[in-house]
Scaffold this motif. Sequence first.
Motif, short mmCIF file in Angstrom:
data_model
loop_
_atom_site.label_atom_id
_atom_site.label_comp_id
_atom_site.label_asym_id
_atom_site.label_seq_id
_atom_site.Cartn_x
_atom_site.Cartn_y
_atom_site.Cartn_z
N UNK A 39 0.84 -1.19 0.00
CA UNK A 39 0.00 0.00 0.00
C UNK A 39 0.88 1.25 0.00
N UNK A 40 1.89 1.27 0.85
CA UNK A 40 2.78 2.42 0.92
C UNK A 40 3.61 2.54 -0.35
N UNK A 41 4.03 1.41 -0.89
CA UNK A 41 4.80 1.45 -2.14
C UNK A 41 3.97 2.03 -3.28
N UNK A 42 2.69 1.67 -3.32
CA UNK A 42 1.81 2.19 -4.37
C UNK A 42 1.63 3.69 -4.24
N UNK A 43 1.64 4.18 -3.00
CA UNK A 43 1.49 5.61 -2.77
C UNK A 43 2.82 6.35 -2.85
N UNK A 44 3.93 5.62 -2.91
CA UNK A 44 5.24 6.27 -2.97
C UNK A 44 5.65 6.87 -1.65
N UNK A 45 5.31 6.22 -0.53
CA UNK A 45 5.60 6.74 0.81
C UNK A 45 6.36 5.69 1.60
N UNK A 46 7.34 6.11 2.37
CA UNK A 46 8.06 5.22 3.28
C UNK A 46 7.64 5.55 4.71
N UNK A 47 6.92 4.68 5.39
CA UNK A 47 6.43 5.00 6.74
C UNK A 47 7.55 5.01 7.77
N UNK A 48 7.36 5.81 8.80
CA UNK A 48 8.29 5.83 9.93
C UNK A 48 7.70 4.90 10.99
N UNK A 49 8.19 3.68 11.05
CA UNK A 49 7.61 2.66 11.94
C UNK A 49 8.17 2.84 13.35
N UNK A 50 7.26 3.16 14.28
CA UNK A 50 7.68 3.32 15.67
C UNK A 50 7.62 1.98 16.41
N UNK A 51 6.56 1.22 16.19
CA UNK A 51 6.42 -0.08 16.85
C UNK A 51 5.75 -1.07 15.92
N UNK A 52 6.06 -2.35 16.13
CA UNK A 52 5.39 -3.43 15.41
C UNK A 52 4.59 -4.23 16.43
N UNK A 53 3.30 -4.32 16.19
CA UNK A 53 2.39 -4.93 17.16
C UNK A 53 1.69 -6.12 16.51
N UNK A 54 1.59 -7.23 17.26
CA UNK A 54 0.95 -8.43 16.72
C UNK A 54 -0.53 -8.51 17.06
N UNK A 55 -1.00 -7.70 18.01
CA UNK A 55 -2.39 -7.79 18.47
C UNK A 55 -3.16 -6.55 18.03
N UNK A 56 -4.30 -6.78 17.39
CA UNK A 56 -5.08 -5.69 16.81
C UNK A 56 -5.52 -4.68 17.87
N UNK A 57 -6.05 -5.14 19.00
CA UNK A 57 -6.56 -4.22 20.01
C UNK A 57 -5.45 -3.45 20.71
N UNK A 58 -4.27 -4.04 20.83
CA UNK A 58 -3.14 -3.28 21.38
C UNK A 58 -2.77 -2.15 20.43
#
Length: 311
Positions: free
Chosen positions: A209-228
């Motif tokens: 999705x980001x590649x299609x928009x030409x944007x590189x996100x600044x990832x602060x955290x990677x979370x495995x649980x949707x509600x977290x």
Amino acid sequence: MNISLRLLRYVTAAADSGNVTEAARKLQVSQPSVSAAIAELEQMLGIAIFVRHHAKGVTLTPAGQKLIVEARLLLKHADEFSKSAESLGDTERGEVTVGCFPTLAACYMPAIMTDFSKRYPLIQLRLAEGDQERLLADVVNGRVELGFTFNYAVPSTLETTVLMKLPFVVCLPPDHRLAKAPDVSLHDLKDDPMIFFGDQLIAGYIMRVFDAAGVSPIVRQRIATFEVMRGLVARGHGYSVHVATPSSSTAYDGGKVVVKPIRDTVPKAEIACVALGAQSMRPAVRLFAEYLAASLSQPADEHRAMAEAAE
């Protein structure tokens, strides 16, 4: 060659437990009985099914891994036959285990399972949730007969049926500067921290999705649980991108999130049913697969509301 179901059950139990003694305990038989069954099947087939580790149990050899996949399928067919022996030919009974990606399971499966159970009360549905990697592995290994997940990184050995396409959306805290905008461009968020939700495989899907928009996100955290993830977004730790939007905007801790459509031209998420193949499906499994496809092609009001919320 006449391989008994007893041999297959004993060997499969040992594979699942990784330990002959534990397998014997679960089967309520003696440990020598399980050891003898393994030795007998290995001699019949002329292969080593397990590698024995002194005092550390057993692990499957490559040949054993292939054997266990087929054994699990055969045992499931046998169990299904046993359960329906009083009414042979009746396809509307049995047990079906469906592997589901957690967010899809939460948003769609409760209503679908309720409707299906009303129509087919003799078919018992069981859910097995897992991330993309585990779910696909469970289908490949025969632990589940049907997967309801994203059409991404699916092995070529599996048969895939795309059920629907859902738009990716942006999840924002309610006080975000774009919270009142009708839609959001990912370019507007290029300097904002992102809360990445999903396992490694799904992360690759979202990056498209980001590649299609030409944007590189600044990832602060990677979370495995949707509600977290939603809780962190609600408290201002960053934004996120996901699909399958819940009807409630309230996170578990009471915080609120705002969901916005993505203005950029980006691909939608393909939601699919994956299986080993139509020919290997038991009748009850095929019945649910067809019902699932029909339900999602003509969604009920609550399904439609969730799918269209981000359009």
